[in-house]
Design a protein around this motif. Structure first.
Motif, PDB file in Angstrom:
ATOM      1  N   ARG A 257      10.758  -2.359  -9.862  1.00 27.60           N
ATOM      2  CA  ARG A 257       9.685  -3.253 -10.305  1.00 27.60           C
ATOM      3  C   ARG A 257       8.588  -3.338  -9.267  1.00 27.60           C
ATOM      4  O   ARG A 257       7.407  -3.307  -9.584  1.00 27.60           O
ATOM      5  CB  ARG A 257      10.223  -4.667 -10.538  1.00 27.60           C
ATOM      6  CG  ARG A 257      10.718  -4.933 -11.889  1.00 27.60           C
ATOM      7  CD  ARG A 257      11.031  -6.380 -12.064  1.00 27.60           C
ATOM      8  NE  ARG A 257      12.038  -6.819 -11.096  1.00 27.60           N
ATOM      9  CZ  ARG A 257      12.691  -7.957 -11.177  1.00 27.60           C
ATOM     10  NH1 ARG A 257      12.464  -8.775 -12.165  1.00 27.60           N
ATOM     11  NH2 ARG A 257      13.584  -8.286 -10.281  1.00 27.60           N
ATOM     12  N   LYS A 258       8.993  -3.476  -8.002  1.00 26.64           N
ATOM     13  CA  LYS A 258       8.024  -3.634  -6.927  1.00 26.64           C
ATOM     14  C   LYS A 258       7.086  -2.431  -6.853  1.00 26.64           C
ATOM     15  O   LYS A 258       5.874  -2.588  -6.717  1.00 26.64           O
ATOM     16  CB  LYS A 258       8.750  -3.825  -5.593  1.00 26.64           C
ATOM     17  CG  LYS A 258       7.834  -4.124  -4.445  1.00 26.64           C
ATOM     18  CD  LYS A 258       8.634  -4.412  -3.188  1.00 26.64           C
ATOM     19  CE  LYS A 258       7.718  -4.777  -2.041  1.00 26.64           C
ATOM     20  NZ  LYS A 258       8.472  -5.074  -0.830  1.00 26.64           N
ATOM     21  N   GLU A 259       7.633  -1.234  -6.947  1.00 23.72           N
ATOM     22  CA  GLU A 259       6.799  -0.029  -6.895  1.00 23.72           C
ATOM     23  C   GLU A 259       5.819  -0.009  -8.064  1.00 23.72           C
ATOM     24  O   GLU A 259       4.634   0.268  -7.890  1.00 23.72           O
ATOM     25  CB  GLU A 259       7.683   1.218  -6.932  1.00 23.72           C
ATOM     26  CG  GLU A 259       6.913   2.513  -6.890  1.00 23.72           C
ATOM     27  CD  GLU A 259       7.803   3.736  -6.958  1.00 23.72           C
ATOM     28  OE1 GLU A 259       7.263   4.844  -6.798  1.00 23.72           O
ATOM     29  OE2 GLU A 259       9.026   3.606  -7.180  1.00 23.72           O
ATOM     30  N   TYR A 260       6.303  -0.308  -9.262  1.00 15.79           N
ATOM     31  CA  TYR A 260       5.456  -0.288 -10.454  1.00 15.79           C
ATOM     32  C   TYR A 260       4.329  -1.317 -10.357  1.00 15.79           C
ATOM     33  O   TYR A 260       3.157  -1.001 -10.567  1.00 15.79           O
ATOM     34  CB  TYR A 260       6.304  -0.551 -11.706  1.00 15.79           C
ATOM     35  CG  TYR A 260       5.488  -0.601 -12.964  1.00 15.79           C
ATOM     36  CD1 TYR A 260       5.123   0.567 -13.607  1.00 15.79           C
ATOM     37  CD2 TYR A 260       5.069  -1.816 -13.491  1.00 15.79           C
ATOM     38  CE1 TYR A 260       4.365   0.521 -14.760  1.00 15.79           C
ATOM     39  CE2 TYR A 260       4.310  -1.864 -14.639  1.00 15.79           C
ATOM     40  CZ  TYR A 260       3.957  -0.695 -15.277  1.00 15.79           C
ATOM     41  OH  TYR A 260       3.199  -0.739 -16.407  1.00 15.79           O
ATOM     42  N   TRP A 261       4.680  -2.552 -10.023  1.00 16.34           N
ATOM     43  CA  TRP A 261       3.681  -3.613 -10.036  1.00 16.34           C
ATOM     44  C   TRP A 261       2.733  -3.546  -8.838  1.00 16.34           C
ATOM     45  O   TRP A 261       1.569  -3.931  -8.945  1.00 16.34           O
ATOM     46  CB  TRP A 261       4.349  -4.982 -10.135  1.00 16.34           C
ATOM     47  CG  TRP A 261       4.850  -5.198 -11.522  1.00 16.34           C
ATOM     48  CD1 TRP A 261       6.141  -5.220 -11.939  1.00 16.34           C
ATOM     49  CD2 TRP A 261       4.048  -5.371 -12.703  1.00 16.34           C
ATOM     50  NE1 TRP A 261       6.204  -5.389 -13.296  1.00 16.34           N
ATOM     51  CE2 TRP A 261       4.944  -5.498 -13.790  1.00 16.34           C
ATOM     52  CE3 TRP A 261       2.680  -5.434 -12.945  1.00 16.34           C
ATOM     53  CZ2 TRP A 261       4.480  -5.680 -15.095  1.00 16.34           C
ATOM     54  CZ3 TRP A 261       2.235  -5.617 -14.244  1.00 16.34           C
ATOM     55  CH2 TRP A 261       3.127  -5.741 -15.300  1.00 16.34           C
ATOM     56  N   MET A 262       3.199  -3.052  -7.696  1.00 18.85           N
ATOM     57  CA  MET A 262       2.277  -2.869  -6.566  1.00 18.85           C
ATOM     58  C   MET A 262       1.270  -1.766  -6.880  1.00 18.85           C
ATOM     59  O   MET A 262       0.100  -1.864  -6.535  1.00 18.85           O
ATOM     60  CB  MET A 262       3.042  -2.557  -5.275  1.00 18.85           C
ATOM     61  CG  MET A 262       3.861  -3.714  -4.765  1.00 18.85           C
ATOM     62  SD  MET A 262       2.894  -5.201  -4.459  1.00 18.85           S
ATOM     63  CE  MET A 262       2.103  -4.773  -2.948  1.00 18.85           C
ATOM     64  N   PHE A 263       1.715  -0.706  -7.553  1.00 17.75           N
ATOM     65  CA  PHE A 263       0.794   0.339  -7.976  1.00 17.75           C
ATOM     66  C   PHE A 263      -0.220  -0.227  -8.963  1.00 17.75           C
ATOM     67  O   PHE A 263      -1.421   0.049  -8.862  1.00 17.75           O
ATOM     68  CB  PHE A 263       1.545   1.517  -8.601  1.00 17.75           C
ATOM     69  CG  PHE A 263       0.628   2.584  -9.111  1.00 17.75           C
ATOM     70  CD1 PHE A 263      -0.018   3.432  -8.234  1.00 17.75           C
ATOM     71  CD2 PHE A 263       0.407   2.732 -10.461  1.00 17.75           C
ATOM     72  CE1 PHE A 263      -0.881   4.412  -8.694  1.00 17.75           C
ATOM     73  CE2 PHE A 263      -0.440   3.708 -10.934  1.00 17.75           C
ATOM     74  CZ  PHE A 263      -1.090   4.550 -10.050  1.00 17.75           C
ATOM     75  N   ALA A 264       0.250  -1.030  -9.918  1.00 18.21           N
ATOM     76  CA  ALA A 264      -0.656  -1.628 -10.895  1.00 18.21           C
ATOM     77  C   ALA A 264      -1.676  -2.542 -10.210  1.00 18.21           C
ATOM     78  O   ALA A 264      -2.869  -2.525 -10.546  1.00 18.21           O
ATOM     79  CB  ALA A 264       0.133  -2.411 -11.937  1.00 18.21           C
TER      80      ALA A 264
ATOM     81  N   MET B  39       0.821  -1.189   0.000  1.00 18.64           N
ATOM     82  CA  MET B  39       0.000   0.000   0.000  1.00 18.64           C
ATOM     83  C   MET B  39       0.873   1.263   0.000  1.00 18.64           C
ATOM     84  O   MET B  39       0.471   2.274  -0.547  1.00 18.64           O
ATOM     85  CB  MET B  39      -0.920  -0.041   1.220  1.00 18.64           C
ATOM     86  CG  MET B  39      -1.933   1.038   1.245  1.00 18.64           C
ATOM     87  SD  MET B  39      -3.101   0.770  -0.065  1.00 18.64           S
ATOM     88  CE  MET B  39      -4.340   1.922   0.350  1.00 18.64           C
ATOM     89  N   ASN B  40       2.064   1.168   0.617  1.00 13.23           N
ATOM     90  CA  ASN B  40       2.959   2.326   0.642  1.00 13.23           C
ATOM     91  C   ASN B  40       3.397   2.729  -0.762  1.00 13.23           C
ATOM     92  O   ASN B  40       3.555   3.911  -1.046  1.00 13.23           O
ATOM     93  CB  ASN B  40       4.188   2.041   1.498  1.00 13.23           C
ATOM     94  CG  ASN B  40       3.840   1.932   2.961  1.00 13.23           C
ATOM     95  OD1 ASN B  40       2.846   2.499   3.419  1.00 13.23           O
ATOM     96  ND2 ASN B  40       4.636   1.190   3.695  1.00 13.23           N
ATOM     97  N   HIS B  41       3.595   1.737  -1.637  1.00 15.72           N
ATOM     98  CA  HIS B  41       4.008   2.044  -3.003  1.00 15.72           C
ATOM     99  C   HIS B  41       2.888   2.757  -3.751  1.00 15.72           C
ATOM    100  O   HIS B  41       3.141   3.666  -4.543  1.00 15.72           O
ATOM    101  CB  HIS B  41       4.405   0.768  -3.741  1.00 15.72           C
ATOM    102  CG  HIS B  41       5.608   0.121  -3.156  1.00 15.72           C
ATOM    103  ND1 HIS B  41       6.864   0.662  -3.252  1.00 15.72           N
ATOM    104  CD2 HIS B  41       5.751  -1.024  -2.449  1.00 15.72           C
ATOM    105  CE1 HIS B  41       7.733  -0.120  -2.642  1.00 15.72           C
ATOM    106  NE2 HIS B  41       7.073  -1.157  -2.140  1.00 15.72           N
ATOM    107  N   PHE B  42       1.655   2.357  -3.512  1.00 16.06           N
ATOM    108  CA  PHE B  42       0.504   2.989  -4.150  1.00 16.06           C
ATOM    109  C   PHE B  42       0.426   4.464  -3.757  1.00 16.06           C
ATOM    110  O   PHE B  42       0.269   5.342  -4.605  1.00 16.06           O
ATOM    111  CB  PHE B  42      -0.775   2.248  -3.759  1.00 16.06           C
ATOM    112  CG  PHE B  42      -2.020   2.796  -4.387  1.00 16.06           C
ATOM    113  CD1 PHE B  42      -2.288   2.562  -5.719  1.00 16.06           C
ATOM    114  CD2 PHE B  42      -2.917   3.542  -3.648  1.00 16.06           C
ATOM    115  CE1 PHE B  42      -3.441   3.065  -6.311  1.00 16.06           C
ATOM    116  CE2 PHE B  42      -4.065   4.048  -4.223  1.00 16.06           C
ATOM    117  CZ  PHE B  42      -4.327   3.807  -5.560  1.00 16.06           C
ATOM    118  N   ILE B  43       0.574   4.728  -2.474  1.00 16.58           N
ATOM    119  CA  ILE B  43       0.500   6.100  -1.972  1.00 16.58           C
ATOM    120  C   ILE B  43       1.691   6.923  -2.465  1.00 16.58           C
ATOM    121  O   ILE B  43       1.543   8.085  -2.847  1.00 16.58           O
ATOM    122  CB  ILE B  43       0.398   6.103  -0.439  1.00 16.58           C
ATOM    123  CG1 ILE B  43      -0.926   5.478  -0.023  1.00 16.58           C
ATOM    124  CG2 ILE B  43       0.527   7.509   0.129  1.00 16.58           C
ATOM    125  CD1 ILE B  43      -1.041   5.168   1.448  1.00 16.58           C
TER     126      ILE B  43
END
Length: 129
Positions: free
Chosen positions: A20-27, A1-5
């Motif tokens: 990658r983690k930030e991109y795919w967690m947002f997706a 959820m932190n990456h989304f925010i």
């Protein structure tokens, strides 16, 4: 959820790099939000009345339009993380193969070395041999 925010907070940041983690967690959270809004819209009673029908049909679309700029920003930063220009997003306009190629580019690992867009957020301070 932190990456989304964090992506929403960096909506207009087209410099730097995104792992990658930030991109795919947002997706992932973006898709969950669209599905949630779609289900929520279908559960609202009085769906035959015109104002409620408009709300239920357009609620997910309004969210997707609002999330276009953060999605574009995180995609550009993801391309930077693989040592590519943000202009590589235009590969999506090539029929059939473009979307597949962009998917492959988003799945590639980060480049460990420092590039034009800064140090690697994944390998920051770690010597890679």
């Amino acid at each position: 959820m932190n990456h989304f925010i964090s992506v929403w907070k960096n909506s207009f940041n087209y410099g730097g790099r995104a792992r990658r983690k930030e991109y795919w967690m947002f997706a992932l959270f973006n898709m969950i939000a669209v599905v949630f809004l779609s289900v929520l819209g279908s559960l609202i009673p009085g769906g035959s009345s015109q104002p409620v029908l408009w709300l239920t049909a357009w609620l997910p679309m309004i969210y997707m339009i609002a999330s276009m700029i953060p999605t574009l920003a995180v995609s550009v930063r993801r391309m930077h993380d693989t040592s590519r220009s943000g202009w590589w997003l235009l590969i999506n306009f090539v029929p059939l193969i473009g979307g597949i190629w962009f998917f492959v580019l988003t799945v590639l690992d980060s480049k460990p070395e420092t590039n034009d867009w800064g140090a690697s957020p994944k390998y920051n301070g770690v010597a890679v041999v």
